[in-house]
Design an enzyme around this catalytic site. Structure first.
Site, mmCIF file in Angstrom:
data_model
loop_
_atom_site.group_PDB
_atom_site.id
_atom_site.type_symbol
_atom_site.label_atom_id
_atom_site.label_comp_id
_atom_site.label_asym_id
_atom_site.label_seq_id
_atom_site.Cartn_x
_atom_site.Cartn_y
_atom_site.Cartn_z
ATOM 1 N N GLU A 63 -66.928 -34.830 -24.024
ATOM 2 C CA GLU A 63 -67.125 -36.276 -24.002
ATOM 3 C C GLU A 63 -67.919 -36.535 -22.740
ATOM 4 O O GLU A 63 -67.370 -36.550 -21.639
ATOM 5 C CB GLU A 63 -65.775 -36.995 -24.012
ATOM 6 C CG GLU A 63 -65.874 -38.496 -24.102
ATOM 7 C CD GLU A 63 -65.698 -39.152 -22.767
ATOM 8 O OE1 GLU A 63 -66.748 -39.462 -22.143
ATOM 9 O OE2 GLU A 63 -64.570 -39.352 -22.329
ATOM 10 N N CYS A 102 -67.366 -43.868 -18.512
ATOM 11 C CA CYS A 102 -68.318 -43.259 -19.434
ATOM 12 C C CYS A 102 -68.710 -44.219 -20.549
ATOM 13 O O CYS A 102 -69.695 -43.983 -21.250
ATOM 14 C CB CYS A 102 -67.747 -41.980 -20.018
ATOM 15 S SG CYS A 102 -66.146 -42.195 -20.829
#
Length: 539
Positions: A63, A102
């Site tokens: 990720e 993120c």
């Protein structure tokens, strides 16, 4: 982490936290291990090339960082709820956790004609942000994780400026001025001189670097220097792209309170700009126009793990552009790493090997603890509803019937329930239907008759019927058809800490010709022992 370990939900040693370098750890990983990485795309590429992954097949998912977009629709003009929602979302994603997420918005796509208005509205909101000590209740945005990270972010800002972006608010100079001001305020508050403040920070840097490698010590020293200048603070920075297609805007991520405002000429260009990020964790479209939303969603979905549609209708319920939910997939294709996390039970599949198993129905049932069609049924014992959970076996079954369905039954059910659909009440209209030979029994009448056939009316271990699943009707039932039902114990699941468990029954209803009429699962709660039964009937 302490709360997770302290909960007792995980076996001892299942969760371990290592703060520091992991030199040599990957060397010990093999074919049955898995790596789930969260971090930069560059680091993800390095880890994916590790010998354990390439040579031994260690499962790897990432990720990674991504240049997430948020798009303001052409319909969302100033004064509309969507315009305000867009500004709120942009400012929130820039300042929450100082932009160190993120899922934060990195590229704000707006109609070219609205750039000036968006710039002014966002700049006004960002100017009101209170940057400082996160322990101060008046602070709305704190520092970055380290002085080194501050430099990385400001270097990225410089790269974006070099690509033609202009700072509407913030930037390197504003960040340096912010650091000097916060340092002066701290000295004044704590009664420190400039020399005292610098000496204190030098000492902190020495402590941070003691016992570390040369590289770590240098980073600690750099961090101390940064803190001495006022802390690892970066001013909220909104840049405006001069060229919407400049490579740096779509390739360089400033992992901090930084976003780039990009003007688009039409929706086709907006979609292409969003896709230029080469894969992201999340994107959002702020619009109340269905056609706009459809064009953006269909055009960007292949390149994004999650899309948020934000408008006045869901404004009060939405969790935000940057908030992944446990029941939704978190991850994204391309640059975002190609991984998937969360998504409910899907989140555990990365750590499991899914194996196709081939065997006889009887063997499959024994191995999976689930009765499989074709495996033996046991119909020679007591009625299955008379058996407790400890006595019941997979495959215990009852075959009941036949019961003939009459026209009077069909009429009574229609009038009693109020469901007078023409297929049950009008012979001519029913015959005109391509699926029915004439008047037919309601499907729920079939299910009700089946329950009446397999019921055990006396108090016993079956405590309740709590549902049906996978119900399908197959062959229509006409007056004069005779129904037979076969009920088979399919799954038996004791509940820990309770004196009962769950039993899933396979139910199959056929007519006099053996043609399937209905198929479904019956869900019941069953006492573990007969002695635990306090009374009650089930059917």
């Amino acid at each position: 982490m302490r709360d997770i370990v302290g909960s007792g939900l995980l076996p001892d040693g299942a969760l371990q936290l290592v703060c520091g370098r992991l030199d040599g750890l990957f060397d010990a990983l093999g074919e049955q291990d898995a790596i789930a990485f969260t971090g930069s795309a560059a680091t993800a590429r390095t880890l994916a090339a590790s010998p354990c992954v390439v040579e031994r097949g260690t499962r790897f998912t990432a990720e990674a960082d991504s240049l997430n977009f948020s798009l303001l629709g052409p319909d969302a003009r100033p004064g509309t709820p969507e315009f305000d929602l867009f500004i709120d979302s942009l400012v929130t994603e820039m300042t929450a956790k100082a932009g160190q997420k993120c899922t934060a918005i990195r590229r704000a796509l707006v109609p070219a004609g609205a750039v000036a208005e968006v710039r002014a509205a966002a700049a006004a909101r960002l100017a009101a942000a209170v940057v400082g000590d996160p322990r101060d209740p008046n602070t709305t945005m704190g520092p970055l994780v380290s002085a080194a990270q501050r430099e990385d972010v400001l270097d990225a800002v410089d790269a974006l400026v070099a690509a033609g972006a202009q700072a509407a608010v913030g930037g390197r100079e504003a960040s340096d001025e912010l650091a000097r001001r916060l340092r002066a305020e701290r000295c004044e508050r704590d009664g420190l001189s400039e020399r005292d403040a610098r000496g204190e920070q030098d000492a902190r840097g020495e402590r941070a670097g003691s016992g570390a490698s040369a590289g770590d010590a240098a980073q600690a020293a750099g961090a101390a220097d940064g803190v001495a200048e006022g802390g690892a603070f970066v001013a909220p920075t909104l840049l405006v792209a001069e060229d919407p297609w400049a490579d740096a805007i779509h390739d360089v991520e400033a992992f901090g309170p930084v976003a780039v405002l990009i003007g688009y000429q039409d929706l086709d260009e907006a979609v292409r700009l969003a896709r230029r990020g080469r894969g992201s964790l999340v994107g959002s479209v702020v619009s109340h126009d269905v056609d706009t939303v459809r064009a953006v969603v269909m055009g960007t979905a292949p390149w994004h793990g999650r899309l948020l549609v934000l408008d006045r209708d869901d404004a009060k319920r939405q969790t935000g552009h940057g908030s992944p939910l446990p029941q939704l997939i978190h991850g994204g294709p391309g640059r975002a790493g190609g991984g998937e996390e969360l998504g409910g039970l899907r989140g555990v599949t990365h750590f499991m090997q899914r194996t196709a198993l081939q065997a006889s129905p009887q063997m499959l049932g024994a191995l999976t603890h689930t009765w499989v069609e074709g495996a033996p049924r046991h119909t020679d014992g007591e009625h299955p509803f008379a058996l407790s959970l400890s006595e019941l076996r997979l495959g215990d079954a009852i075959v009941a019937g036949p019961r003939t369905v009459t026209l009077e039954d069909i009429d009574h059910f229609a009038q009693f329930t109020g469901d007078t659909f023409y297929a049950h009440t009008d012979e001519e209209a029913a015959r005109a239907n391509p699926f029915f030979p004439g008047r037919v029994a309601h499907g729920y009448l079939v299910v009700s008759f089946a329950a009446g056939l397999f019921v055990w009316p006396d108090p016993g271990p079956v405590l309740a019927n709590y549902g049906l699943e996978n119900l399908s009707f197959i062959t229509p039932v006409s007056p004069g058809d005779a129904l037979t039902v076969t009920l088979t114990a399919k799954q038996i699941t004791p509940r820990e800490g309770s004196d009962y468990g769950e039993v899933r029954w396979d139910a199959q209803v056929v007519n006099q010709d053996g043609a399937p009429v209905a198929a479904y699962d019956v869900l019941t709660l069953v006492a573990k022992e007969r002695a635990a039964v306090g009374g009650g009937a089930a059917g």
